[in-house]
Design a protein around this motif. Structure first.
Motif, PDB file in Angstrom:
ATOM      1  N   TYR A 296       0.831  -1.211   0.000  1.00 29.98           N
ATOM      2  CA  TYR A 296       0.000   0.000   0.000  1.00 29.98           C
ATOM      3  C   TYR A 296       0.862   1.256   0.000  1.00 29.98           C
ATOM      4  O   TYR A 296       0.603   2.204  -0.756  1.00 29.98           O
ATOM      5  N   ASN A 297       1.891   1.281   0.834  1.00 27.01           N
ATOM      6  CA  ASN A 297       2.788   2.436   0.893  1.00 27.01           C
ATOM      7  C   ASN A 297       3.509   2.665  -0.434  1.00 27.01           C
ATOM      8  O   ASN A 297       3.697   3.806  -0.866  1.00 27.01           O
ATOM      9  N   GLU A 298       3.904   1.576  -1.098  1.00 26.86           N
ATOM     10  CA  GLU A 298       4.555   1.695  -2.401  1.00 26.86           C
ATOM     11  C   GLU A 298       3.597   2.264  -3.440  1.00 26.86           C
ATOM     12  O   GLU A 298       3.988   3.079  -4.282  1.00 26.86           O
ATOM     13  N   MET A 299       2.343   1.849  -3.375  1.00 31.94           N
ATOM     14  CA  MET A 299       1.340   2.363  -4.304  1.00 31.94           C
ATOM     15  C   MET A 299       1.123   3.853  -4.113  1.00 31.94           C
ATOM     16  O   MET A 299       1.027   4.616  -5.080  1.00 31.94           O
ATOM     17  N   MET A 300       1.057   4.291  -2.869  1.00 37.64           N
ATOM     18  CA  MET A 300       0.860   5.713  -2.584  1.00 37.64           C
ATOM     19  C   MET A 300       2.071   6.533  -3.017  1.00 37.64           C
ATOM     20  O   MET A 300       1.940   7.649  -3.532  1.00 37.64           O
ATOM     21  N   ASP A 301       3.269   5.982  -2.800  1.00 38.24           N
ATOM     22  CA  ASP A 301       4.490   6.674  -3.235  1.00 38.24           C
ATOM     23  C   ASP A 301       4.520   6.818  -4.749  1.00 38.24           C
ATOM     24  O   ASP A 301       4.956   7.845  -5.282  1.00 38.24           O
ATOM     25  N   MET A 302       4.046   5.786  -5.466  1.00 35.83           N
ATOM     26  CA  MET A 302       4.050   5.826  -6.929  1.00 35.83           C
ATOM     27  C   MET A 302       3.068   6.871  -7.445  1.00 35.83           C
ATOM     28  O   MET A 302       3.286   7.492  -8.492  1.00 35.83           O
ATOM     29  N   ALA A 303       1.982   7.097  -6.702  1.00 40.11           N
ATOM     30  CA  ALA A 303       0.964   8.044  -7.153  1.00 40.11           C
ATOM     31  C   ALA A 303       1.490   9.473  -7.171  1.00 40.11           C
ATOM     32  O   ALA A 303       1.160  10.259  -8.061  1.00 40.11           O
ATOM     33  N   PHE A 304       2.333   9.834  -6.203  1.00 38.72           N
ATOM     34  CA  PHE A 304       2.825  11.204  -6.112  1.00 38.72           C
ATOM     35  C   PHE A 304       4.344  11.334  -6.143  1.00 38.72           C
ATOM     36  O   PHE A 304       4.867  12.400  -6.456  1.00 38.72           O
ATOM     37  N   GLY A 305       5.053  10.261  -5.794  1.00 45.29           N
ATOM     38  CA  GLY A 305       6.501  10.358  -5.710  1.00 45.29           C
ATOM     39  C   GLY A 305       6.889  11.325  -4.605  1.00 45.29           C
ATOM     40  O   GLY A 305       6.295  11.358  -3.534  1.00 45.29           O
ATOM     41  N   ASP A 306       7.890  12.157  -4.892  1.00 48.51           N
ATOM     42  CA  ASP A 306       8.346  13.147  -3.913  1.00 48.51           C
ATOM     43  C   ASP A 306       7.806  14.536  -4.207  1.00 48.51           C
ATOM     44  O   ASP A 306       8.278  15.532  -3.650  1.00 48.51           O
ATOM     45  N   ASN A 307       6.834  14.625  -5.105  1.00 50.81           N
ATOM     46  CA  ASN A 307       6.300  15.917  -5.523  1.00 50.81           C
ATOM     47  C   ASN A 307       5.249  16.397  -4.518  1.00 50.81           C
ATOM     48  O   ASN A 307       4.066  16.033  -4.603  1.00 50.81           O
ATOM     49  N   VAL A 308       5.682  17.207  -3.554  1.00 51.56           N
ATOM     50  CA  VAL A 308       4.796  17.671  -2.486  1.00 51.56           C
ATOM     51  C   VAL A 308       3.702  18.575  -3.033  1.00 51.56           C
ATOM     52  O   VAL A 308       2.540  18.507  -2.609  1.00 51.56           O
ATOM     53  N   MET A 309       4.045  19.425  -4.004  1.00 51.71           N
ATOM     54  CA  MET A 309       3.061  20.344  -4.572  1.00 51.71           C
ATOM     55  C   MET A 309       1.950  19.591  -5.291  1.00 51.71           C
ATOM     56  O   MET A 309       0.769  19.929  -5.168  1.00 51.71           O
ATOM     57  N   MET A 310       2.324  18.567  -6.057  1.00 49.53           N
ATOM     58  CA  MET A 310       1.328  17.753  -6.753  1.00 49.53           C
ATOM     59  C   MET A 310       0.423  17.054  -5.746  1.00 49.53           C
ATOM     60  O   MET A 310      -0.803  16.984  -5.916  1.00 49.53           O
ATOM     61  N   MET A 311       1.017  16.511  -4.682  1.00 52.42           N
ATOM     62  CA  MET A 311       0.252  15.832  -3.649  1.00 52.42           C
ATOM     63  C   MET A 311      -0.712  16.798  -2.986  1.00 52.42           C
ATOM     64  O   MET A 311      -1.876  16.465  -2.747  1.00 52.42           O
ATOM     65  N   PHE A 312      -0.243  17.989  -2.677  1.00 55.95           N
ATOM     66  CA  PHE A 312      -1.095  18.986  -2.024  1.00 55.95           C
ATOM     67  C   PHE A 312      -2.263  19.368  -2.924  1.00 55.95           C
ATOM     68  O   PHE A 312      -3.411  19.438  -2.479  1.00 55.95           O
ATOM     69  N   LEU A 313      -1.975  19.604  -4.207  1.00 49.60           N
ATOM     70  CA  LEU A 313      -3.022  20.009  -5.145  1.00 49.60           C
ATOM     71  C   LEU A 313      -4.083  18.924  -5.290  1.00 49.60           C
ATOM     72  O   LEU A 313      -5.288  19.198  -5.229  1.00 49.60           O
ATOM     73  N   ALA A 314      -3.639  17.680  -5.493  1.00 46.01           N
ATOM     74  CA  ALA A 314      -4.584  16.589  -5.727  1.00 46.01           C
ATOM     75  C   ALA A 314      -5.277  16.141  -4.452  1.00 46.01           C
ATOM     76  O   ALA A 314      -6.514  16.043  -4.402  1.00 46.01           O
ATOM     77  N   ALA A 315      -4.492  15.860  -3.415  1.00 47.13           N
ATOM     78  CA  ALA A 315      -5.050  15.242  -2.205  1.00 47.13           C
ATOM     79  C   ALA A 315      -5.728  16.235  -1.272  1.00 47.13           C
ATOM     80  O   ALA A 315      -6.762  15.929  -0.675  1.00 47.13           O
ATOM     81  N   VAL A 316      -5.162  17.429  -1.141  1.00 48.03           N
ATOM     82  CA  VAL A 316      -5.678  18.381  -0.150  1.00 48.03           C
ATOM     83  C   VAL A 316      -6.752  19.298  -0.732  1.00 48.03           C
ATOM     84  O   VAL A 316      -7.731  19.617  -0.052  1.00 48.03           O
TER      85      VAL A 316
END
Length: 290
Positions: free
Chosen positions: A148-168
């Motif tokens: 599960y953790n690997e899947m989540m890492d693959m979805a965003f990688g290390d891109n914090v801005m992308m994660m914030f935009l999509a997830a938050v």
């Protein structure tokens, strides 16, 4: 319930549960179609580079899927499209028809300082409860949690801005308009409040399409459903969902012990106690002014 006639069993099954599941599958389908469309471009490019070489195309597509930036772009765009579609349909069916007295109730009774404080405390407690459930899942099945953790890492990688935009920002709008908007409103026509809360929470778990996240978001979905029903609006649940999804960034900045099981237990207990105290104090004030 709004209907004067009591819904039949068939009506509850097909009008309530089946239709809600169709709405859920449509929402998932929108994201899937966007992802497929975005993958067509690279596939065509690789097919042009090596006409007839299926092995080459498959190898290059596998490399593309492993690329963090590409997958983050897919996640953001699919979530953005899903949010736009969900918001559009919620507005068409419910938002533009919202009675004036419900809007007034939201402004005067729901959006108060005390309620805002309880919303924040509840969201923090829910996040640590989810961490605690995830820890239990990790103890029971470490391999599942690692996958599960690997899947989540693959979805965003290390891109914090992308994660914030999509997830938050985008995901809460999409998921709340679907789950606490279209689906919850539909279920309310057929079921009692407790049943509505349970059913939409289960569907919320299914929506995440992996059983790890599906389990630990059950209490989150239940509380957000309760808030949406009591507030007669998806706005508070959207804001709570945004705060909940941003908690991973906040907790990541805290010392490591803040993610331990013992700390999670203490945090959940403290949040429950704080909400109870605020609730009791508010109830006492209301009785005193009655």
């Amino acid at each position: 319930m709004d209907d004067k006639k009591k819904p039949t069993v068939v009506g509850k099954i097909f009008g309530g549960i089946v239709l809600s599941f169709v709405i859920l599958m449509f929402a998932i389908g929108v994201q899937f179609v966007v992802a497929v469309v975005m993958m067509i471009g690279p596939a065509v490019q690789y097919a042009i580079e090596a006409p007839g070489d299926v092995a080459y195309v498959m190898q290059k597509m596998n490399e593309t899927i492993q690329d963090d930036i590409f997958m983050a772009n897919i996640t953001v765009i699919a979530t953005a499209v899903s949010a736009a579609v969900a918001l559009f349909f919620y507005w068409i069916f419910y938002g533009r028809k919202k009675p004036q007295h419900e809007k007034q109730y939201l402004r005067e009774k729901v959006l108060t300082e005390k309620n805002a404080l309880m919303f924040v405390i509840a969201t923090v407690g829910l996040y640590f409860l989810a961490l605690l459930i995830a820890d239990v899942i990790g103890l029971i099945s470490p391999d599942t949690m690692e996958a599960y953790n690997e899947m989540m890492d693959m979805a965003f990688g290390d891109n914090v801005m992308m994660m914030f935009l999509a997830a938050v920002l985008l995901a809460p709008i999409s998921e709340e308009c679907i789950m606490r908007g279209l689906i919850l409103k539909n279920l309310q026509r057929y079921f009692s409040v407790p049943a509505v809360i349970i059913i939409q929470a289960v569907l919320f778990g299914i929506f995440h399409m992996n059983w790890v996240q599906g389990i630990y978001v059950l209490p989150v979905g239940a509380v957000l459903g309760f808030v949406a029903i009591k507030s007669k609006s998806v706005l508070p649940s959207i804001v709570m969902h945004m705060l909940y999804n941003s908690m991973s960034v906040v907790v990541g900045l805290l010392p490591v012990f803040c993610q331990t099981a013992w700390f999670c237990v203490i945090a959940v207990a403290a949040c429950l106690a704080a909400i109870w105290l605020i609730w009791k104090r508010t109830d006492a004030v209301n009785r005193g002014t009655a």
